[in-house]
Scaffold this motif. Structure first.
Motif, PDB file in Angstrom:
ATOM      1  N   GLU A 162     -25.587  28.865  -2.871  1.00  0.00           N
ATOM      2  CA  GLU A 162     -26.165  28.386  -4.132  1.00  0.00           C
ATOM      3  C   GLU A 162     -25.098  28.409  -5.226  1.00  0.00           C
ATOM      4  O   GLU A 162     -24.332  29.365  -5.365  1.00  0.00           O
ATOM      5  CB  GLU A 162     -27.344  29.269  -4.514  1.00  0.00           C
ATOM      6  N   ASP A 163     -25.039  27.330  -6.016  1.00  0.00           N
ATOM      7  CA  ASP A 163     -24.014  27.212  -7.053  1.00  0.00           C
ATOM      8  C   ASP A 163     -24.228  28.203  -8.188  1.00  0.00           C
ATOM      9  O   ASP A 163     -23.275  28.773  -8.714  1.00  0.00           O
ATOM     10  CB  ASP A 163     -23.991  25.782  -7.607  1.00  0.00           C
ATOM     11  N   GLY A 164     -25.449  28.425  -8.597  1.00  0.00           N
ATOM     12  CA  GLY A 164     -25.736  29.308  -9.717  1.00  0.00           C
ATOM     13  C   GLY A 164     -26.567  30.495  -9.275  1.00  0.00           C
ATOM     14  O   GLY A 164     -26.717  30.779  -8.076  1.00  0.00           O
ATOM     15  N   PRO A 165     -27.126  31.224 -10.230  1.00  0.00           N
ATOM     16  CA  PRO A 165     -27.967  32.390  -9.891  1.00  0.00           C
ATOM     17  C   PRO A 165     -29.262  31.966  -9.222  1.00  0.00           C
ATOM     18  O   PRO A 165     -29.816  30.903  -9.519  1.00  0.00           O
ATOM     19  CB  PRO A 165     -28.217  33.047 -11.254  1.00  0.00           C
ATOM     20  N   VAL A 166     -29.729  32.804  -8.317  1.00  0.00           N
ATOM     21  CA  VAL A 166     -30.967  32.538  -7.589  1.00  0.00           C
ATOM     22  C   VAL A 166     -32.116  33.167  -8.368  1.00  0.00           C
ATOM     23  O   VAL A 166     -32.191  34.383  -8.525  1.00  0.00           O
ATOM     24  CB  VAL A 166     -30.898  33.117  -6.157  1.00  0.00           C
ATOM     25  N   THR A 167     -32.998  32.337  -8.879  1.00  0.00           N
ATOM     26  CA  THR A 167     -34.138  32.814  -9.659  1.00  0.00           C
ATOM     27  C   THR A 167     -35.426  32.840  -8.867  1.00  0.00           C
ATOM     28  O   THR A 167     -36.369  33.538  -9.247  1.00  0.00           O
ATOM     29  CB  THR A 167     -34.326  31.942 -10.902  1.00  0.00           C
ATOM     30  N   SER A 168     -35.492  32.111  -7.760  1.00  0.00           N
ATOM     31  CA  SER A 168     -36.708  32.066  -6.952  1.00  0.00           C
ATOM     32  C   SER A 168     -36.337  31.775  -5.504  1.00  0.00           C
ATOM     33  O   SER A 168     -35.523  30.871  -5.258  1.00  0.00           O
ATOM     34  CB  SER A 168     -37.663  30.988  -7.474  1.00  0.00           C
ATOM     35  N   LEU A 198     -32.182  23.750  -0.253  1.00  0.00           N
ATOM     36  CA  LEU A 198     -30.768  23.571   0.066  1.00  0.00           C
ATOM     37  C   LEU A 198     -30.596  23.134   1.513  1.00  0.00           C
ATOM     38  O   LEU A 198     -31.455  23.370   2.372  1.00  0.00           O
ATOM     39  CB  LEU A 198     -30.011  24.869  -0.197  1.00  0.00           C
ATOM     40  N   ALA A 199     -29.434  22.528   1.772  1.00  0.00           N
ATOM     41  CA  ALA A 199     -29.163  22.023   3.128  1.00  0.00           C
ATOM     42  C   ALA A 199     -28.985  23.165   4.122  1.00  0.00           C
ATOM     43  O   ALA A 199     -29.245  22.990   5.329  1.00  0.00           O
ATOM     44  CB  ALA A 199     -27.913  21.137   3.113  1.00  0.00           C
ATOM     45  N   GLU A 200     -28.542  24.329   3.656  1.00  0.00           N
ATOM     46  CA  GLU A 200     -28.309  25.455   4.570  1.00  0.00           C
ATOM     47  C   GLU A 200     -29.615  26.014   5.117  1.00  0.00           C
ATOM     48  O   GLU A 200     -29.623  26.642   6.177  1.00  0.00           O
ATOM     49  CB  GLU A 200     -27.535  26.563   3.856  1.00  0.00           C
ATOM     50  N   HIS A 201     -30.724  25.834   4.395  1.00  0.00           N
ATOM     51  CA  HIS A 201     -32.028  26.324   4.854  1.00  0.00           C
ATOM     52  C   HIS A 201     -32.782  25.140   5.464  1.00  0.00           C
ATOM     53  O   HIS A 201     -33.258  24.244   4.754  1.00  0.00           O
ATOM     54  CB  HIS A 201     -32.812  26.926   3.688  1.00  0.00           C
ATOM     55  N   ARG A 202     -32.887  25.155   6.792  1.00  0.00           N
ATOM     56  CA  ARG A 202     -33.444  24.007   7.501  1.00  0.00           C
ATOM     57  C   ARG A 202     -34.918  24.175   7.822  1.00  0.00           C
ATOM     58  O   ARG A 202     -35.497  23.370   8.546  1.00  0.00           O
ATOM     59  CB  ARG A 202     -32.667  23.791   8.803  1.00  0.00           C
ATOM     60  N   ARG A 203     -35.563  25.189   7.292  1.00  0.00           N
ATOM     61  CA  ARG A 203     -36.966  25.444   7.590  1.00  0.00           C
ATOM     62  C   ARG A 203     -37.807  25.239   6.331  1.00  0.00           C
ATOM     63  O   ARG A 203     -37.277  25.076   5.236  1.00  0.00           O
ATOM     64  CB  ARG A 203     -37.141  26.857   8.149  1.00  0.00           C
ATOM     65  N   GLY A 204     -39.097  25.306   6.502  1.00  0.00           N
ATOM     66  CA  GLY A 204     -40.006  25.041   5.397  1.00  0.00           C
ATOM     67  C   GLY A 204     -40.345  26.287   4.610  1.00  0.00           C
ATOM     68  O   GLY A 204     -39.849  27.392   4.854  1.00  0.00           O
ATOM     69  N   HIS A 205     -41.277  26.078   3.621  1.00  0.00           N
ATOM     70  CA  HIS A 205     -41.675  27.179   2.774  1.00  0.00           C
ATOM     71  C   HIS A 205     -42.391  28.267   3.575  1.00  0.00           C
ATOM     72  O   HIS A 205     -42.207  29.465   3.329  1.00  0.00           O
ATOM     73  CB  HIS A 205     -42.602  26.671   1.656  1.00  0.00           C
ATOM     74  N   GLY A 206     -43.220  27.864   4.534  1.00  0.00           N
ATOM     75  CA  GLY A 206     -43.981  28.843   5.306  1.00  0.00           C
ATOM     76  C   GLY A 206     -43.093  29.780   6.091  1.00  0.00           C
ATOM     77  O   GLY A 206     -43.352  30.990   6.157  1.00  0.00           O
TER      78      GLY A 206
END
Length: 324
Positions: free
Chosen positions: A18-24, A31-39
């Motif tokens: 992530e380029d900036g701070p992670v707020t959530s 992001l492209a690195e996370h290939r799964r869904g919200h669940g």
């Protein structure tokens, strides 16, 4: 990562990219690195597991920043994760927050205090390497938690590349016995056997010799038998330290326990003290250590009688401290 490892790994990868701070955490799923869904993300956060012990050892095995003289400098700090808008979060504490316009504007905000241990470097950069983090609970004593945390981190740093593990796995059964003693003191009989062998470790070039000592203790009153097996490493080579010297050095470590700790526990009844809040235990330890040191300096062999003698001779403490 022992459970939901794939999802947790992708979540960690996305956090690092992530380029900036992670707020959530939800934003990381875009992001492209996370290939799964919200669940899958929520399931990993709720049901996933991380082996904290293995993670701590993995951090200790990394190259550590060091001071200019080559020493490893550790720093401990307590920082708060403020959660004023999370009333359902368990074990929140009132964390002290410094105000911008002086002490009069300080606030106490609900949150989670964390104790961090980091390795520092003395260069111009302010980077440090985190080694451990522990969340403090309502019933935790900061001094006790910090002491246990530092001891654990130091033990992981010492055995990070497997120094103790490699010494323990030497073929001690095939190594001949080098030294043996038998004593009969303190209402018990002790038998000590020591074996020594040349030792090398690629990450610890100063290690030259390993030793294993086995102690058998039998209480004369009850007949109870206990066995203790200890492995140690040392820098003197086989030609520089004989097995008898190694045995004497190992036994010499017990002098620390027998002199200050035993006197504080038995003579001054430190373990029975009811002073256990905040910094008061550390404050009370200072006068005890000062009394023991003055008694040792005066060559008093009976620490129990020394304070009584001092009470009857009022000029004695200033004289012992060199104030008169």
């Amino acid at each position: 990562m022992t459970r939901r490892g794939d999802t947790l790994f992708e979540l960690t990868d996305a956090m690092l990219c992530e380029d900036g701070p992670v707020t959530s955490p939800v934003d990381l799923t875009l992001l492209a690195e996370h290939r799964r869904g919200h669940g899958a993300m929520y399931d990993a956060l709720n049901q996933g597991r991380i082996d904290v012990g293995r993670l701590r050892k993995a951090l200790a095995m990394l190259p550590q920043p060091k001071a200019a003289d080559g020493r490893l400098v550790l720093a401990v700090d307590v920082s708060a994760w403020l959660r004023p808008d999370a009333p359902t979060s368990p074990d929140r504490l009132f964390c002290h927050v410094y105000g911008r316009s002086g002490r009069s504007s300080d606030q106490f905000i609900p949150g989670w205090p964390y104790s961090f241990v980091a390795a520092l470097e003395t260069d111009r950069t302010s980077w440090c390497q985190l080694l451990d983090a522990v969340r403090l609970g309502p019933d935790d004593d900061v001094a006790e938690v910090t002491a246990a945390q530092v001891r654990r981190v130091v033990a992981d740093l010492i055995d990070g590349p497997g120094l103790y593990t490699q010494a323990r796995k030497l073929p001690w059964a095939d190594i001949p016995l080098d030294h043996r003693t038998r004593d009969r003191t303190h209402h018990r009989e002790e038998l000590r056997r020591l074996k020594a062998a040349a030792f090398r470790h690629r990450d610890y070039p100063g290690a030259r010799q390993a030793a294993q000592t086995v102690r058998w203790r039998r209480q004369l009153s009850t007949g109870k038998l206990t066995t203790e097996r200890v492995c140690v490493t040392t820098s003197p080579d086989v030609s520089d330290a004989t097995p008898a010297q190694l045995a004497a050095w190992i036994r010499g470590h017990w002098g620390i326990e027998n002199l200050p700790h035993h006197v504080r526990d038995r003579t001054f009844r430190e373990d029975n003290s009811t002073v256990r809040t905040g910094h008061l235990p550390r404050t009370m330890t200072g006068p005890r250590n000062l009394t023991i040191s003055i008694s040792r300096q005066n060559s008093d062999t009976n620490i129990t009688a020394a304070p009584r003698h001092t009470g009857h001779d009022h000029p004695r403490p200033p004289t012992a401290l060199g104030l008169t």
